[in-house]
Design an enzyme around this catalytic site. Structure first.
Site, PDB file in Angstrom:
ATOM      1  N   LYS A   1       9.061 -52.622 -42.680  1.00  0.00           N
ATOM      2  CA  LYS A   1       9.049 -53.718 -43.656  1.00  0.00           C
ATOM      3  C   LYS A   1       9.133 -53.188 -45.096  1.00  0.00           C
ATOM      4  O   LYS A   1       8.873 -52.007 -45.359  1.00  0.00           O
ATOM      5  CB  LYS A   1       7.778 -54.550 -43.469  1.00  0.00           C
ATOM      6  CG  LYS A   1       7.711 -55.263 -42.106  1.00  0.00           C
ATOM      7  CD  LYS A   1       6.542 -56.238 -42.060  1.00  0.00           C
ATOM      8  CE  LYS A   1       6.500 -56.965 -40.731  1.00  0.00           C
ATOM      9  NZ  LYS A   1       5.438 -58.012 -40.721  1.00  0.00           N
TER      10      LYS A   1
ATOM     11  N   TYR B   1      12.871 -64.801 -37.988  1.00  0.00           N
ATOM     12  CA  TYR B   1      11.514 -65.240 -37.653  1.00  0.00           C
ATOM     13  C   TYR B   1      11.466 -66.709 -37.215  1.00  0.00           C
ATOM     14  O   TYR B   1      10.435 -67.353 -37.375  1.00  0.00           O
ATOM     15  CB  TYR B   1      10.601 -65.015 -38.856  1.00  0.00           C
ATOM     16  CG  TYR B   1      10.110 -63.576 -39.003  1.00  0.00           C
ATOM     17  CD1 TYR B   1       9.341 -62.969 -38.007  1.00  0.00           C
ATOM     18  CD2 TYR B   1      10.387 -62.840 -40.149  1.00  0.00           C
ATOM     19  CE1 TYR B   1       8.875 -61.665 -38.140  1.00  0.00           C
ATOM     20  CE2 TYR B   1       9.928 -61.524 -40.290  1.00  0.00           C
ATOM     21  CZ  TYR B   1       9.164 -60.953 -39.280  1.00  0.00           C
ATOM     22  OH  TYR B   1       8.693 -59.672 -39.410  1.00  0.00           O
TER      23      TYR B   1
ATOM     24  N   ASN C   1       2.235 -55.479 -43.202  1.00  0.00           N
ATOM     25  CA  ASN C   1       1.669 -54.617 -42.146  1.00  0.00           C
ATOM     26  C   ASN C   1       2.641 -53.510 -41.725  1.00  0.00           C
ATOM     27  O   ASN C   1       2.572 -52.988 -40.627  1.00  0.00           O
ATOM     28  CB  ASN C   1       1.171 -55.456 -40.964  1.00  0.00           C
ATOM     29  CG  ASN C   1       2.272 -56.262 -40.299  1.00  0.00           C
ATOM     30  OD1 ASN C   1       3.408 -56.264 -40.759  1.00  0.00           O
ATOM     31  ND2 ASN C   1       1.950 -56.929 -39.214  1.00  0.00           N
TER      32      ASN C   1
ATOM     33  N   HIS D   1       7.452 -54.442 -38.080  1.00  0.00           N
ATOM     34  CA  HIS D   1       7.557 -55.481 -37.066  1.00  0.00           C
ATOM     35  C   HIS D   1       8.013 -54.814 -35.781  1.00  0.00           C
ATOM     36  O   HIS D   1       8.790 -53.862 -35.825  1.00  0.00           O
ATOM     37  CB  HIS D   1       8.588 -56.543 -37.478  1.00  0.00           C
ATOM     38  CG  HIS D   1       8.977 -57.420 -36.329  1.00  0.00           C
ATOM     39  ND1 HIS D   1       8.218 -58.485 -35.924  1.00  0.00           N
ATOM     40  CD2 HIS D   1      10.004 -57.335 -35.464  1.00  0.00           C
ATOM     41  CE1 HIS D   1       8.782 -59.034 -34.854  1.00  0.00           C
ATOM     42  NE2 HIS D   1       9.871 -58.355 -34.558  1.00  0.00           N
TER      43      HIS D   1
ATOM     44  N   GLU E   1      15.905 -60.130 -30.148  1.00  0.00           N
ATOM     45  CA  GLU E   1      15.919 -59.466 -31.453  1.00  0.00           C
ATOM     46  C   GLU E   1      16.995 -58.384 -31.524  1.00  0.00           C
ATOM     47  O   GLU E   1      17.594 -58.179 -32.583  1.00  0.00           O
ATOM     48  CB  GLU E   1      14.533 -58.894 -31.756  1.00  0.00           C
ATOM     49  CG  GLU E   1      13.519 -60.018 -32.016  1.00  0.00           C
ATOM     50  CD  GLU E   1      12.117 -59.535 -32.341  1.00  0.00           C
ATOM     51  OE1 GLU E   1      11.262 -60.393 -32.632  1.00  0.00           O
ATOM     52  OE2 GLU E   1      11.867 -58.311 -32.312  1.00  0.00           O
TER      53      GLU E   1
HETATM   54  P1  CMP Z   1       5.374 -59.387 -37.338  1.00  0.00           P
HETATM   55  O1  CMP Z   1       5.212 -58.503 -36.173  1.00  0.00           O
HETATM   56  O2  CMP Z   1       6.432 -59.084 -38.315  1.00  0.00           O
HETATM   57  O3  CMP Z   1       5.608 -60.893 -36.814  1.00  0.00           O
HETATM   58  C1  CMP Z   1       5.335 -62.015 -37.628  1.00  0.00           C
HETATM   59  C2  CMP Z   1       4.584 -61.650 -38.871  1.00  0.00           C
HETATM   60  O4  CMP Z   1       3.927 -62.695 -39.537  1.00  0.00           O
HETATM   61  C3  CMP Z   1       3.465 -60.697 -38.499  1.00  0.00           C
HETATM   62  O5  CMP Z   1       3.986 -59.446 -38.134  1.00  0.00           O
HETATM   63  C4  CMP Z   1       2.659 -60.705 -39.785  1.00  0.00           C
HETATM   64  O6  CMP Z   1       3.112 -59.754 -40.730  1.00  0.00           O
HETATM   65  C5  CMP Z   1       2.958 -62.097 -40.369  1.00  0.00           C
HETATM   66  N1  CMP Z   1       1.760 -62.928 -40.425  1.00  0.00           N
HETATM   67  C6  CMP Z   1       1.193 -63.398 -41.539  1.00  0.00           C
HETATM   68  N2  CMP Z   1       0.119 -64.136 -41.256  1.00  0.00           N
HETATM   69  C7  CMP Z   1      -0.022 -64.119 -39.917  1.00  0.00           C
HETATM   70  C8  CMP Z   1      -0.968 -64.694 -39.006  1.00  0.00           C
HETATM   71  N3  CMP Z   1      -1.973 -65.434 -39.433  1.00  0.00           N
HETATM   72  N4  CMP Z   1      -0.797 -64.460 -37.679  1.00  0.00           N
HETATM   73  C9  CMP Z   1       0.246 -63.722 -37.245  1.00  0.00           C
HETATM   74  N5  CMP Z   1       1.170 -63.150 -38.065  1.00  0.00           N
HETATM   75  C10 CMP Z   1       1.033 -63.352 -39.383  1.00  0.00           C
END
Ligand code: CMP
Length: 141
Positions: A9, A49, A112, A115, A126
């Site tokens: 990311k 997404y 984070n 992904h 994906e």
């Molecule tokens: P990712 O694996 O990229 O998939 C969806 C993303 O939404 C997740 O990681 C997080 O970075 C983001 N996200 C933000 N808030 C939440 C939440 N409350 N629960 C899950 N994903 C979240």
């Protein structure tokens, strides 16, 4: 053999963590099949997404993911999805296990650092999305 998709990311690309994250992936026995650094458009980020349509965090996530370059990788290995899950850690870095990518590099639940596809069906969708939207040319077989 199984394939999965990972995206490094913008928060991690920006902090020059791309090489370290890719090293961990390769050291975990996952082979990089395709790799691309690209800045997603907001439309692409929203489309990627789309399973999260209606979630309260989606608008912010889309703006973040389109806010800087990402590095997307198609990975292959034995139990690739579980193998990647182990080294990536829980979605929220605060809950991620010691030594995982998200624990060490993640800033918060949105930023984070990576992904990853969370299940075989998601991985298939994906990777198809990557090949349609981001692949310049498939690798020779
Ligand atoms: P990712 O694996 O990229 O998939 C969806 C993303 O939404 C997740 O990681 C997080 O970075 C983001 N996200 C933000 N808030 C939440 C939440 N409350 N629960 C899950 N994903 C979240």
């Amino acid at each position: 053999m199984q394939q999965t998709l990972m995206m490094i990311k913008p928060d991690a690309v920006e902090r020059s963590l791309t090489g370290r994250i890719l090293s961990r992936v390769e050291e975990a026995g996952l082979r990089i099949l395709r790799l691309r650094m690209v800045r997603l458009t907001p439309e692409q980020a929203r489309d990627f997404y789309k399973v999260h349509e209606g979630k309260p965090f989606l608008d912010s996530l889309v703006a973040f993911m389109a806010g800087g370059p990402i590095v997307a990788a198609v990975l292959e290995g034995e139990d690739a999805i579980d193998r990647l899950e182990k080294i990536v850690g829980a979605t929220d870095p605060a809950n991620a296990e010691e030594g995982t990518i998200r624990k060490e590099f993640g800033l918060n639940i949105e930023k984070n650092s990576v992904h990853r596809s969370d299940a075989p069906e998601t991985a298939e969708n994906e990777i198809a999305w990557f090949d349609l939207n981001l692949a310049l040319r498939p690798e020779p077989r």
